[in-house]
Motif scaffolding. Structure first.
Motif, PDB file in Angstrom:
ATOM      1  N   GLU A  17       0.835  -1.205   0.000  1.00  0.00           N
ATOM      2  CA  GLU A  17       0.000   0.000   0.000  1.00  0.00           C
ATOM      3  C   GLU A  17       0.872   1.259   0.000  1.00  0.00           C
ATOM      4  OE1 GLU A  17      -3.877   1.904   2.300  1.00  0.00           O
ATOM      5  OE2 GLU A  17      -2.904   0.111   3.103  1.00  0.00           O
ATOM      6  N   GLN A  18       1.983   1.218   0.721  1.00  0.00           N
ATOM      7  CA  GLN A  18       2.898   2.362   0.718  1.00  0.00           C
ATOM      8  C   GLN A  18       3.475   2.585  -0.676  1.00  0.00           C
ATOM      9  OE1 GLN A  18       5.738   1.315   3.751  1.00  0.00           O
ATOM     10  NE2 GLN A  18       4.267   1.598   5.427  1.00  0.00           N
ATOM     11  N   LEU A  19       3.806   1.494  -1.361  1.00  0.00           N
ATOM     12  CA  LEU A  19       4.297   1.610  -2.736  1.00  0.00           C
ATOM     13  C   LEU A  19       3.240   2.231  -3.637  1.00  0.00           C
ATOM     14  CD1 LEU A  19       6.241   0.925  -5.102  1.00  0.00           C
ATOM     15  CD2 LEU A  19       5.147  -1.323  -5.195  1.00  0.00           C
ATOM     16  N   VAL A  20       2.005   1.771  -3.509  1.00  0.00           N
ATOM     17  CA  VAL A  20       0.912   2.295  -4.334  1.00  0.00           C
ATOM     18  C   VAL A  20       0.702   3.781  -4.067  1.00  0.00           C
ATOM     19  CG1 VAL A  20      -1.565   2.170  -4.758  1.00  0.00           C
ATOM     20  CG2 VAL A  20      -0.234   0.070  -4.566  1.00  0.00           C
ATOM     21  N   ASP A  21       0.683   4.160  -2.795  1.00  0.00           N
ATOM     22  CA  ASP A  21       0.484   5.579  -2.447  1.00  0.00           C
ATOM     23  C   ASP A  21       1.599   6.441  -3.023  1.00  0.00           C
ATOM     24  OD1 ASP A  21      -1.846   5.039  -1.080  1.00  0.00           O
ATOM     25  OD2 ASP A  21      -0.880   4.893   0.881  1.00  0.00           O
ATOM     26  N   LYS A  22       2.821   5.915  -2.991  1.00  0.00           N
ATOM     27  CA  LYS A  22       3.955   6.655  -3.550  1.00  0.00           C
ATOM     28  C   LYS A  22       3.793   6.837  -5.058  1.00  0.00           C
ATOM     29  CE  LYS A  22       8.984   6.340  -4.104  1.00  0.00           C
ATOM     30  NZ  LYS A  22      10.205   5.513  -3.837  1.00  0.00           N
ATOM     31  N   LYS A  23       3.394   5.763  -5.755  1.00  0.00           N
ATOM     32  CA  LYS A  23       3.197   5.841  -7.208  1.00  0.00           C
ATOM     33  C   LYS A  23       2.095   6.833  -7.551  1.00  0.00           C
ATOM     34  CE  LYS A  23       6.093   2.713  -8.928  1.00  0.00           C
ATOM     35  NZ  LYS A  23       7.095   3.032  -9.979  1.00  0.00           N
ATOM     36  N   LEU A  24       0.992   6.774  -6.805  1.00  0.00           N
ATOM     37  CA  LEU A  24      -0.125   7.679  -7.087  1.00  0.00           C
ATOM     38  C   LEU A  24       0.271   9.126  -6.822  1.00  0.00           C
ATOM     39  CD1 LEU A  24      -3.095   5.600  -5.639  1.00  0.00           C
ATOM     40  CD2 LEU A  24      -2.717   6.215  -8.031  1.00  0.00           C
ATOM     41  N   HIS A  25       1.036   9.354  -5.766  1.00  0.00           N
ATOM     42  CA  HIS A  25       1.491  10.714  -5.474  1.00  0.00           C
ATOM     43  C   HIS A  25       2.330  11.257  -6.630  1.00  0.00           C
ATOM     44  CE1 HIS A  25       2.899  14.157  -3.177  1.00  0.00           C
ATOM     45  NE2 HIS A  25       4.148  13.824  -3.503  1.00  0.00           N
ATOM     46  N   GLN A  26       3.214  10.405  -7.162  1.00  0.00           N
ATOM     47  CA  GLN A  26       4.041  10.827  -8.292  1.00  0.00           C
ATOM     48  C   GLN A  26       3.199  11.119  -9.526  1.00  0.00           C
ATOM     49  OE1 GLN A  26       6.637   7.438  -8.580  1.00  0.00           O
ATOM     50  NE2 GLN A  26       8.093   8.209  -7.051  1.00  0.00           N
ATOM     51  N   PHE A  74      -0.094  11.940  -9.716  1.00  0.00           N
ATOM     52  CA  PHE A  74      -0.933  13.130  -9.564  1.00  0.00           C
ATOM     53  C   PHE A  74      -0.090  14.410  -9.584  1.00  0.00           C
ATOM     54  CE2 PHE A  74      -4.091  10.208  -7.381  1.00  0.00           C
ATOM     55  CZ  PHE A  74      -4.965  10.226  -8.462  1.00  0.00           C
ATOM     56  N   ARG A  75       1.134  14.320  -9.065  1.00  0.00           N
ATOM     57  CA  ARG A  75       1.996  15.499  -9.034  1.00  0.00           C
ATOM     58  C   ARG A  75       2.430  15.896 -10.445  1.00  0.00           C
ATOM     59  NH1 ARG A  75       7.377  14.533  -5.889  1.00  0.00           N
ATOM     60  NH2 ARG A  75       7.778  13.367  -7.815  1.00  0.00           N
ATOM     61  N   THR A  76       2.640  14.881 -11.311  1.00  0.00           N
ATOM     62  CA  THR A  76       3.075  15.166 -12.678  1.00  0.00           C
ATOM     63  C   THR A  76       1.899  15.288 -13.645  1.00  0.00           C
ATOM     64  OG1 THR A  76       3.320  12.798 -13.099  1.00  0.00           O
ATOM     65  CG2 THR A  76       5.262  13.984 -12.307  1.00  0.00           C
ATOM     66  N   GLU A  77       0.672  15.140 -13.122  1.00  0.00           N
ATOM     67  CA  GLU A  77      -0.551  15.222 -13.936  1.00  0.00           C
ATOM     68  C   GLU A  77      -0.545  14.185 -15.054  1.00  0.00           C
ATOM     69  OE1 GLU A  77      -1.140  19.184 -15.297  1.00  0.00           O
ATOM     70  OE2 GLU A  77      -1.360  20.011 -13.280  1.00  0.00           O
ATOM     71  N   ARG A  78       0.050  13.048 -14.771  1.00  0.00           N
ATOM     72  CA  ARG A  78       0.080  11.964 -15.773  1.00  0.00           C
ATOM     73  C   ARG A  78      -1.209  11.157 -15.641  1.00  0.00           C
ATOM     74  NH1 ARG A  78       4.571   7.112 -15.970  1.00  0.00           N
ATOM     75  NH2 ARG A  78       3.884   6.119 -17.899  1.00  0.00           N
ATOM     76  N   ILE A  79      -2.285  11.743 -16.050  1.00  0.00           N
ATOM     77  CA  ILE A  79      -3.597  11.097 -15.913  1.00  0.00           C
ATOM     78  C   ILE A  79      -3.800  10.166 -17.108  1.00  0.00           C
ATOM     79  CG2 ILE A  79      -6.045  11.480 -15.550  1.00  0.00           C
ATOM     80  CD1 ILE A  79      -4.150  12.609 -13.378  1.00  0.00           C
ATOM     81  N   ALA A  80      -3.415   8.930 -16.912  1.00  0.00           N
ATOM     82  CA  ALA A  80      -3.478   7.975 -18.022  1.00  0.00           C
ATOM     83  C   ALA A  80      -3.713   6.579 -17.462  1.00  0.00           C
ATOM     84  CB  ALA A  80      -2.175   8.048 -18.824  1.00  0.00           C
ATOM     85  N   TYR A  81      -3.387   5.589 -18.280  1.00  0.00           N
ATOM     86  CA  TYR A  81      -3.587   4.192 -17.896  1.00  0.00           C
ATOM     87  C   TYR A  81      -2.928   3.882 -16.560  1.00  0.00           C
ATOM     88  CZ  TYR A  81      -2.233  -0.713 -17.662  1.00  0.00           C
ATOM     89  OH  TYR A  81      -1.972  -1.982 -17.238  1.00  0.00           O
ATOM     90  N   ASP A  82      -1.715   4.379 -16.349  1.00  0.00           N
ATOM     91  CA  ASP A  82      -0.985   4.085 -15.116  1.00  0.00           C
ATOM     92  C   ASP A  82      -1.773   4.497 -13.885  1.00  0.00           C
ATOM     93  OD1 ASP A  82       1.081   2.922 -16.370  1.00  0.00           O
ATOM     94  OD2 ASP A  82       2.555   4.489 -15.993  1.00  0.00           O
ATOM     95  N   THR A  83      -2.406   5.662 -13.949  1.00  0.00           N
ATOM     96  CA  THR A  83      -3.146   6.149 -12.792  1.00  0.00           C
ATOM     97  C   THR A  83      -4.302   5.215 -12.458  1.00  0.00           C
ATOM     98  OG1 THR A  83      -2.606   8.385 -13.540  1.00  0.00           O
ATOM     99  CG2 THR A  83      -4.248   8.178 -11.793  1.00  0.00           C
ATOM    100  N   ASP A  84      -5.073   4.858 -13.460  1.00  0.00           N
ATOM    101  CA  ASP A  84      -6.192   3.932 -13.267  1.00  0.00           C
ATOM    102  C   ASP A  84      -5.705   2.615 -12.669  1.00  0.00           C
ATOM    103  OD1 ASP A  84      -8.875   3.456 -13.350  1.00  0.00           O
ATOM    104  OD2 ASP A  84      -9.073   3.750 -15.500  1.00  0.00           O
ATOM    105  N   LYS A  85      -4.595   2.120 -13.200  1.00  0.00           N
ATOM    106  CA  LYS A  85      -4.046   0.846 -12.739  1.00  0.00           C
ATOM    107  C   LYS A  85      -3.671   0.911 -11.260  1.00  0.00           C
ATOM    108  CE  LYS A  85       0.240  -0.023 -13.575  1.00  0.00           C
ATOM    109  NZ  LYS A  85       1.513  -0.311 -14.272  1.00  0.00           N
ATOM    110  N   TRP A  86      -2.998   1.964 -10.864  1.00  0.00           N
ATOM    111  CA  TRP A  86      -2.550   2.057  -9.473  1.00  0.00           C
ATOM    112  C   TRP A  86      -3.711   2.337  -8.528  1.00  0.00           C
ATOM    113  CZ3 TRP A  86       1.815   0.097  -7.901  1.00  0.00           C
ATOM    114  CH2 TRP A  86       2.862  -0.052  -8.804  1.00  0.00           C
ATOM    115  N   GLY A 107     -11.507   2.746 -14.890  1.00  0.00           N
ATOM    116  CA  GLY A 107     -11.335   1.509 -14.163  1.00  0.00           C
ATOM    117  C   GLY A 107     -12.009   1.553 -12.804  1.00  0.00           C
ATOM    118  N   VAL A 108     -11.853   2.665 -12.106  1.00  0.00           N
ATOM    119  CA  VAL A 108     -12.491   2.844 -10.796  1.00  0.00           C
ATOM    120  C   VAL A 108     -14.005   2.885 -10.958  1.00  0.00           C
ATOM    121  CG1 VAL A 108     -12.700   4.340  -8.777  1.00  0.00           C
ATOM    122  CG2 VAL A 108     -10.478   4.059  -9.901  1.00  0.00           C
ATOM    123  N   LYS A 109     -14.463   3.616 -11.991  1.00  0.00           N
ATOM    124  CA  LYS A 109     -15.905   3.688 -12.248  1.00  0.00           C
ATOM    125  C   LYS A 109     -16.493   2.299 -12.485  1.00  0.00           C
ATOM    126  CE  LYS A 109     -16.903   3.876 -16.218  1.00  0.00           C
ATOM    127  NZ  LYS A 109     -17.093   3.897 -17.648  1.00  0.00           N
TER     128      LYS A 109
END
Length: 544
Positions: free
Chosen positions: A282-291, A293-305, A335-337
């Motif tokens: 979960e800590q790894l996931v939170d770190k990935k999501l923080h990165q 959202f910070r870079t505004e990389r709203i794509a497949y990776d975000t949905d996956k994480w 994906g969340v939807k």
């Protein structure tokens, strides 16, 4: 039987390794044929013909041999053959007895000295011997495995360090075979951490490789690495698992190529299910999501994480209400939807599911694929909840937009009307269909053959071939004329032999029609005069 001269030295060495590792199975020898199966990357069938002690044609199913090369699997079979057919024609059982008696005659000092010399010369036998004794491998032993892996890579590199297409195929075969033999040996002799280090070294070397892997060789090797990791993890104790998990987490710090990182992620999230690892994941996931959202990389990776986060919340038995609150923050990710809608359906909260899907259709208006999937779900939901007007409206929407020309949707819409009503509604639909819709499919299912014929007459030969079986008996003259217009147009263009062969195929299809033989003969005579300077065309016409 002399045969070693038929193989390069490196192929002989690898073939002997296969033979020594007892990877040759089902050896069958007749007066003229030697055949067996060899365990490699796959199970390969080998057949070798021989006459009066001379090797003839050799065949193996492996890719290397299929390019007319003599492969290591053939060599392995010949070594196995020689074992049972040496110069004195000694049967293998007798050979075993001879070995037993030889060993019995030797004293302890001789045996120890001979074994020491053999093990000093053969690192593979040394590893097997240590495993039999349960002696852990030393750091130098592990380093030897790494150097041998490096040698396999180096063997196929050119002077610039690049591995070409054909070399990549051989590399993939040799490397996966090497890992299969040695990693399994290490695992089976309880050298789990050492096996892990060997596979990890292979993975790191792949990351830095300059290679033409258009044949999918890197993916093949990565899949083998994953399979080895899976087996290693399943055999590891608790302390070893912690070390392995930490290694995977370190690799996921962003310096691994994206597509290779996905293989590491799959191992981490498909395994390490113990409670001690869930929080770290979960800590790894939170770190990935923080990165992200910070870079505004709203794509497949975000949905996956985000979905990985939700999966971990479930695995930790977090209350569903808390998971729902998390999902509501990210419903604009599809994906969340989709996950949230499925959970709503499971608990029969149909109204919320409808609201989420309707909002998604509006939000994703410029993404037709997503809108189409949402619309299908909405249609089914409206039907399930008895909202007939909304269901019918959604059906019409699909039939005229994202599923225009889809026979299944078309027939579902048809079932909502009486026969009399449908005749009118069908015409409304036909008039409103977009031009790109395959309306011919609908003509076919509705048996509107006159309209289907008109469509075929105005279309290419592909449509004629698709619907000929439906229209031939009803409109033979019209189809024959269509065929004739197609072949006339093809003949007018100067083309290659392949095009002329296609013309002849169409002429053959014309002949069974009423008056077809006569029409074909007339065309042939005409073209033999008109295009007599096209020798390829004349040859093909003469084959008619």
């Amino acid at each position: 039987m002399k045969w070693e001269h038929l193989f390069p030295e490196k192929i002989l060495d690898r073939g002997h390794a296969y033979y020594a590792d007892e990877l040759v199975e089902d050896l069958d020898v007749s007066a003229t044929v030697i055949q067996a199966n060899v365990i490699g990357k796959d199970l390969y069938y080998v057949q070798i013909k021989h006459t009066d002690g001379v090797i003839g044609a050799m065949y193996c199913e492996c890719p290397y041999a299929l390019e007319n090369q003599h492969c290591k699997h053939m060599a392995a079979v010949l070594y196995e053959f020689d074992e049972g057919n040496d110069l004195n024609h000694v049967e293998s059982t007798h050979m075993t007895e001879d070995i037993f008696h030889l060993v019995a005659r030797a004293d302890d000092t001789l045996l120890r000295g001979f074994l020491t010399a053999i093990l000093s010369e053969n690192s593979e036998l040394l590893g097997r011997f240590k495993g039999e004794l349960g002696v852990p491998l030393s750091e130098s032993d592990v380093q030897r495995y790494k150097l041998e892996i490096n040698d396999i890579f180096a063997e196929y590199e050119d002077r610039h360090g690049f591995i070409g297409y054909y070399q990549a195929r051989e590399l993939s075969m040799d490397l996966t075979d090497y890992l299969g033999r040695h990693v399994h040996l290490l695992i089976n002799t309880r050298q789990v951490s050492e096996a892990f280090e060997v596979v990890n070294h292979t993975f790191r070397e792949l990351h830095n490789l300059a290679i033409d892997d258009s044949g999918g060789e890197i993916v093949t090797i990565l899949n083998h690495c994953v399979r080895h990791w899976q087996e290693i993890i399943s055999r590891a104790d608790e302390a070893q698992k912690v070390d392995m998990f930490d290694w995977f987490i370190q690799q996921l710090d962003g310096h691994v190529i994206d597509y290779m990182e996905e293989y590491l992620e799959a191992v981490v999230f498909d395994h390490f299910k113990e409670k001690a690892f869930l929080k770290k994941k979960e800590q790894l996931v939170d770190k990935k999501l923080h990165q992200l959202f910070r870079t505004e990389r709203i794509a497949y990776d975000t949905d996956k994480w985000l979905l990985r986060k939700i999966e971990l919340l479930e695995q930790q038995n977090v209350q569903q209400s808390e998971i729902d609150d998390y999902c509501k923050q990210y419903l604009h990710f599809n994906g969340v939807k989709d996950y949230y809608v499925e959970r709503c359906l499971e608990r029969k909260d149909f109204q919320t599911a409808v609201e989420v899907l309707e909002e998604s259709k509006v939000r994703n208006g410029d993404l037709p694929g997503i809108v189409a999937r949402d619309s299908v779900k909405l249609k089914d939901l409206y039907k399930q909840t008895g909202n007939h007007s909304a269901y019918l409206q959604e059906l019409w929407y699909l039939a005229l937009n994202h599923h225009a020309g889809n026979v299944e949707i078309f027939n579902e819409l048809k079932r909502q009307y009486t026969v009399e009503e449908w005749e009118k509604q069908r015409e409304v639909l036909f008039e409103q269909l977009p031009t790109y819709a395959p309306i011919h499919r609908l003509y076919h299912v509705e048996q509107l053959y006159d309209r289907l014929l008109a469509f075929v007459q105005s279309s290419s030969s592909i449509m004629l071939l698709e619907y000929e079986h439906v229209l031939k008996d009803k409109y033979p003259e019209a189809l024959l004329e269509k065929y004739e217009s197609i072949v006339q147009a093809m003949a007018e263009e100067t083309a290659n032999r392949k095009n002329y062969q296609q013309i002849v195929k169409l002429l053959r299809k014309m002949k069974p029609y009423p008056d077809g033989e006569k029409r074909v003969a007339a065309l042939k005579t005409k073209w033999q005069q008109q295009y007599k300077n096209r020798p390829a065309m004349m040859e093909e016409l003469n084959r008619l």
